[in-house]
Design a protein around this motif. Structure first.
Motif, PDB file in Angstrom:
ATOM      1  N   MET A   1      71.882  38.466  34.649  1.00 41.56           N
ATOM      2  CA  MET A   1      70.710  37.654  34.989  1.00 41.56           C
ATOM      3  C   MET A   1      69.493  38.147  34.217  1.00 41.56           C
ATOM      4  SD  MET A   1      68.972  37.042  38.736  1.00 41.56           S
ATOM      5  CE  MET A   1      70.464  36.245  39.353  1.00 41.56           C
ATOM      6  N   ALA A   2      68.762  37.213  33.603  1.00 38.08           N
ATOM      7  CA  ALA A   2      67.594  37.578  32.824  1.00 38.08           C
ATOM      8  C   ALA A   2      66.502  38.147  33.729  1.00 38.08           C
ATOM      9  CB  ALA A   2      67.061  36.352  32.082  1.00 38.08           C
ATOM     10  N   THR A   3      65.803  39.150  33.214  1.00 34.73           N
ATOM     11  CA  THR A   3      64.715  39.748  33.971  1.00 34.73           C
ATOM     12  C   THR A   3      63.511  38.815  33.992  1.00 34.73           C
ATOM     13  OG1 THR A   3      65.433  41.975  33.343  1.00 34.73           O
ATOM     14  CG2 THR A   3      63.172  41.726  34.128  1.00 34.73           C
ATOM     15  N   ILE A   4      62.934  38.621  35.167  1.00 32.30           N
ATOM     16  CA  ILE A   4      61.752  37.779  35.299  1.00 32.30           C
ATOM     17  C   ILE A   4      60.515  38.628  35.036  1.00 32.30           C
ATOM     18  CG2 ILE A   4      60.415  36.331  36.866  1.00 32.30           C
ATOM     19  CD1 ILE A   4      63.041  35.774  38.361  1.00 32.30           C
ATOM     20  N   THR A   5      59.711  38.219  34.081  1.00 36.25           N
ATOM     21  CA  THR A   5      58.508  38.965  33.730  1.00 36.25           C
ATOM     22  C   THR A   5      57.355  38.538  34.631  1.00 36.25           C
ATOM     23  OG1 THR A   5      59.204  39.106  31.423  1.00 36.25           O
ATOM     24  CG2 THR A   5      56.873  39.508  31.891  1.00 36.25           C
ATOM     25  N   PRO A   6      56.739  39.468  35.308  1.00 34.26           N
ATOM     26  CA  PRO A   6      55.629  39.080  36.190  1.00 34.26           C
ATOM     27  C   PRO A   6      54.392  38.687  35.397  1.00 34.26           C
ATOM     28  CG  PRO A   6      55.831  41.464  36.127  1.00 34.26           C
ATOM     29  CD  PRO A   6      57.000  40.920  35.356  1.00 34.26           C
ATOM     30  N   LYS A   7      53.586  37.840  36.000  1.00 32.51           N
ATOM     31  CA  LYS A   7      52.310  37.442  35.416  1.00 32.51           C
ATOM     32  C   LYS A   7      51.209  37.759  36.402  1.00 32.51           C
ATOM     33  CE  LYS A   7      49.797  33.564  33.365  1.00 32.51           C
ATOM     34  NZ  LYS A   7      49.855  32.120  32.974  1.00 32.51           N
ATOM     35  N   ASP A   8      50.178  38.452  35.940  1.00 33.34           N
ATOM     36  CA  ASP A   8      49.068  38.827  36.810  1.00 33.34           C
ATOM     37  C   ASP A   8      47.929  37.822  36.668  1.00 33.34           C
ATOM     38  OD1 ASP A   8      50.531  40.979  37.630  1.00 33.34           O
ATOM     39  OD2 ASP A   8      49.436  42.451  36.419  1.00 33.34           O
ATOM     40  N   HIS A   9      47.365  37.444  37.815  1.00 32.21           N
ATOM     41  CA  HIS A   9      46.272  36.476  37.855  1.00 32.21           C
ATOM     42  C   HIS A   9      45.019  37.118  38.437  1.00 32.21           C
ATOM     43  CE1 HIS A   9      49.145  33.159  37.175  1.00 32.21           C
ATOM     44  NE2 HIS A   9      49.908  33.724  38.105  1.00 32.21           N
ATOM     45  N   GLN A  10      43.874  36.620  38.016  1.00 29.88           N
ATOM     46  CA  GLN A  10      42.590  36.936  38.636  1.00 29.88           C
ATOM     47  C   GLN A  10      42.082  35.641  39.266  1.00 29.88           C
ATOM     48  OE1 GLN A  10      41.131  39.993  38.823  1.00 29.88           O
ATOM     49  NE2 GLN A  10      42.917  40.872  37.782  1.00 29.88           N
ATOM     50  N   VAL A  11      42.199  35.532  40.571  1.00 28.91           N
ATOM     51  CA  VAL A  11      41.898  34.286  41.273  1.00 28.91           C
ATOM     52  C   VAL A  11      40.437  34.289  41.725  1.00 28.91           C
ATOM     53  CG1 VAL A  11      42.485  32.828  43.239  1.00 28.91           C
ATOM     54  CG2 VAL A  11      44.292  34.083  42.031  1.00 28.91           C
ATOM     55  N   PRO A  12      39.629  33.343  41.234  1.00 28.36           N
ATOM     56  CA  PRO A  12      38.200  33.312  41.587  1.00 28.36           C
ATOM     57  C   PRO A  12      37.990  33.071  43.079  1.00 28.36           C
ATOM     58  CG  PRO A  12      38.637  31.940  39.659  1.00 28.36           C
ATOM     59  CD  PRO A  12      39.973  32.304  40.251  1.00 28.36           C
ATOM     60  N   HIS A  13      37.012  33.785  43.630  1.00 31.40           N
ATOM     61  CA  HIS A  13      36.731  33.683  45.066  1.00 31.40           C
ATOM     62  C   HIS A  13      35.269  34.003  45.308  1.00 31.40           C
ATOM     63  CE1 HIS A  13      37.305  34.073  49.401  1.00 31.40           C
ATOM     64  NE2 HIS A  13      36.760  35.275  49.355  1.00 31.40           N
ATOM     65  N   LYS A  14      34.638  33.255  46.201  1.00 28.49           N
ATOM     66  CA  LYS A  14      33.283  33.570  46.635  1.00 28.49           C
ATOM     67  C   LYS A  14      33.376  34.465  47.859  1.00 28.49           C
ATOM     68  CE  LYS A  14      28.819  31.488  47.816  1.00 28.49           C
ATOM     69  NZ  LYS A  14      28.070  30.219  48.015  1.00 28.49           N
ATOM     70  N   SER A  15      32.931  35.699  47.730  1.00 25.41           N
ATOM     71  CA  SER A  15      33.166  36.709  48.760  1.00 25.41           C
ATOM     72  C   SER A  15      32.436  36.400  50.062  1.00 25.41           C
ATOM     73  CB  SER A  15      32.735  38.086  48.258  1.00 25.41           C
ATOM     74  OG  SER A  15      32.956  39.070  49.261  1.00 25.41           O
ATOM     75  N   THR A  16      33.128  36.637  51.169  1.00 25.05           N
ATOM     76  CA  THR A  16      32.502  36.607  52.492  1.00 25.05           C
ATOM     77  C   THR A  16      32.553  37.984  53.142  1.00 25.05           C
ATOM     78  OG1 THR A  16      34.595  35.794  53.449  1.00 25.05           O
ATOM     79  CG2 THR A  16      32.919  34.149  52.894  1.00 25.05           C
ATOM     80  N   VAL A  17      32.941  39.006  52.362  1.00 26.24           N
ATOM     81  CA  VAL A  17      32.828  40.388  52.837  1.00 26.24           C
ATOM     82  C   VAL A  17      31.334  40.718  52.914  1.00 26.24           C
ATOM     83  CG1 VAL A  17      33.247  42.808  52.251  1.00 26.24           C
ATOM     84  CG2 VAL A  17      35.033  41.096  51.855  1.00 26.24           C
ATOM     85  N   PRO A  18      30.826  41.209  54.054  1.00 23.78           N
ATOM     86  CA  PRO A  18      29.383  41.452  54.173  1.00 23.78           C
ATOM     87  C   PRO A  18      28.808  42.330  53.068  1.00 23.78           C
ATOM     88  CG  PRO A  18      30.398  41.552  56.330  1.00 23.78           C
ATOM     89  CD  PRO A  18      31.526  41.424  55.335  1.00 23.78           C
ATOM     90  N   ALA A  19      29.571  43.287  52.566  1.00 19.57           N
ATOM     91  CA  ALA A  19      29.061  44.225  51.562  1.00 19.57           C
ATOM     92  C   ALA A  19      28.754  43.557  50.229  1.00 19.57           C
ATOM     93  CB  ALA A  19      30.058  45.364  51.352  1.00 19.57           C
ATOM     94  N   ASN A  20      29.396  42.443  49.913  1.00 19.55           N
ATOM     95  CA  ASN A  20      29.104  41.734  48.653  1.00 19.55           C
ATOM     96  C   ASN A  20      29.124  40.223  48.869  1.00 19.55           C
ATOM     97  OD1 ASN A  20      31.871  41.456  49.009  1.00 19.55           O
ATOM     98  ND2 ASN A  20      32.396  41.855  46.868  1.00 19.55           N
ATOM     99  N   ARG A  21      28.635  39.813  50.026  1.00 18.15           N
ATOM    100  CA  ARG A  21      28.652  38.395  50.399  1.00 18.15           C
ATOM    101  C   ARG A  21      28.047  37.520  49.303  1.00 18.15           C
ATOM    102  NH1 ARG A  21      29.340  35.614  54.934  1.00 18.15           N
ATOM    103  NH2 ARG A  21      29.404  37.521  56.210  1.00 18.15           N
ATOM    104  N   ASP A  22      28.721  36.416  49.053  1.00 16.29           N
ATOM    105  CA  ASP A  22      28.322  35.381  48.092  1.00 16.29           C
ATOM    106  C   ASP A  22      28.524  35.786  46.633  1.00 16.29           C
ATOM    107  OD1 ASP A  22      27.619  33.624  50.140  1.00 16.29           O
ATOM    108  OD2 ASP A  22      25.551  34.362  50.197  1.00 16.29           O
ATOM    109  N   ASP A  23      28.987  37.006  46.378  1.00 11.63           N
ATOM    110  CA  ASP A  23      29.311  37.379  45.000  1.00 11.63           C
ATOM    111  C   ASP A  23      30.559  36.633  44.537  1.00 11.63           C
ATOM    112  OD1 ASP A  23      27.204  39.108  45.039  1.00 11.63           O
ATOM    113  OD2 ASP A  23      28.408  40.943  44.861  1.00 11.63           O
TER     114      ASP A  23
END
Length: 388
Positions: free
Chosen positions: A1-23
């Motif tokens: 079985m061929a090895t599946i190569t992983p792909k890494d993503h950076q998924v955009p998000h508007k933070s709701t963590v109080p320490a960096n809210r709205d970043d």
């Protein structure tokens, strides 16, 4: 079985963590696209401390649960919440923001010359900010692969997040798999008169001894000590696994790996653990709307030697019980398996093969060994016996 190569993503998000809210931040997500003739999408979420890749994608022999599922035809996504792994860690780069009770023994003299007071005297994430981040990634998956629903996997304290998330968004959740779930029957309630609103203003700072800082930490010795306490069967884990796993954890904590006691000339490293404030996961919320076990089928698996998920009822909010969770789920589409010779860290133990096998069946058929309901013991040979 061929090895599946992983792909890494950076998924955009508007933070709701109080320490960096709205970043605007990017959430780390790794994908193993194993789909061929199916569009089965699975999202894996880490627990309180161990970064997602170290838990679900350990690059050592056949311990990668994510790779195992992808090899079986699933499109697997692994995410880190803010404060963990390769996602942003607001306020966690400053060692003064570590729990003051942990500084003297673990961070002096590296990197601190002396203990110091937290510069950000609050907890970091909370239930709402975590639900928001999960939802951002679920929407990313739904859009990327044109699926309506995503199957969820949560290990340990991820149950605090994925259980309530499924209750709030059953239209987006295909099924819920909880491995070694933390469930406090008397856990912290939501704001009175609401389903899942925060019970207190956020961020939380009091009591300061519990929430007056954004991070705790775990040393290698502490990590090994807990894991050692649950080793009661011959060959429960392979030789050298503590070093293998700790190395993987450090590979996902660029700052933490440079802190702490020296091991030879190099620091041993510490695992930085985000300090979170959670609510809405208890015996009152699980039966809401009859969602769990009906619209959202549930599979629970845990180790028979797991000392973390079943504790004394005398502990109040800190009383955890996996059987109580199973009993509280209202619908009939629910399964629970107690796996012999396995502890809380089953993902890195020999019995991880049972987890891989059962989860593959679950995602193909929403059954395990042809079963759709009931609680069972699984012995070392894989034989099932109904639990009393």
């Amino acid at each position: 079985m061929a090895t599946i190569t992983p792909k890494d993503h950076q998924v955009p998000h508007k933070s709701t963590v109080p320490a960096n809210r709205d970043d605007s931040v990017n959430l780390f997500v790794r994908e193993y696209d194993g789909t061929k003739h199916t569009r089965k999408a699975v999202l894996m979420l880490h627990g309180r401390s161990v970064p997602a890749l170290a838990g679900f994608d350990l690059q050592h022999r056949k311990y990668s649960w994510a790779q195992s599922l992808a090899d079986d035809g699933c499109d697997v996504f692994i995410m880190d919440l803010q404060g963990s792994g390769r996602s942003p860690r607001p306020k966690m780069g400053d060692a003064c923001n570590v729990n003051p009770a942990q500084q003297e023994d673990n961070l002096v003299p590296n990197p601190l010359p002396a203990p110091c007071s937290p510069k950000y005297p609050y907890q970091l994430g909370n239930s709402q900010s975590d639900w928001d981040e999960v939802d951002t990634v679920v929407e990313f998956i739904r859009d990327r692969h044109d699926v309506q629903k995503v199957a969820l996997i949560g290990w340990s304290a991820a149950s605090f997040l994925l259980g309530p998330y499924a209750l709030q968004h059953p239209e987006k959740v295909e099924s819920l798999l909880l491995l070694a779930p933390m469930f406090p029957p008397k856990g912290r309630a939501s704001k009175p008169g609401t389903r899942f609103d925060a019970p207190v203003p956020l961020p939380v700072s009091a009591p300061a001894a519990t929430f007056g800082f954004p991070m705790n930490l775990t040393t290698k010795n502490g990590f090994q000590s807990f894991w050692d306490r649950e080793q009661h069967c011959p060959n429960q884990r392979e030789d050298g696994m503590v070093d293998v796993v700790w190395k993987a954890i450090m590979e996902n904590d660029e700052v933490g790996k440079g802190w702490g006691p020296k091991e030879g000339r190099a620091p041993q490293g510490v695992m930085r653990v985000r300090n979170s404030f959670w609510w809405g996961w208890n015996a009152a919320t699980v039966p809401l709307d009859d969602t769990l076990g009906n619209a959202v089928p549930v599979l629970i698996m845990y180790g028979a030697l797991d000392s973390l998920v079943n504790t004394s009822p005398d502990l109040g909010q800190l009383h955890f019980s996996v059987p109580a969770l199973y009993k509280t789920i209202p619908g009939p589409k629910k399964l629970m398996f107690r796996i012999a010779c396995a502890g809380h860290d089953i993902v890195w133990e020999r019995q991880s093969k049972v987890v891989h096998r059962m989860s593959k069946q679950w995602f193909k058929h929403t059954t395990v060994e042809g079963l759709t309901n009931g609680s069972y013991d699984v012995d070392e040979d894989g034989a099932l016996t109904p639990m009393e």
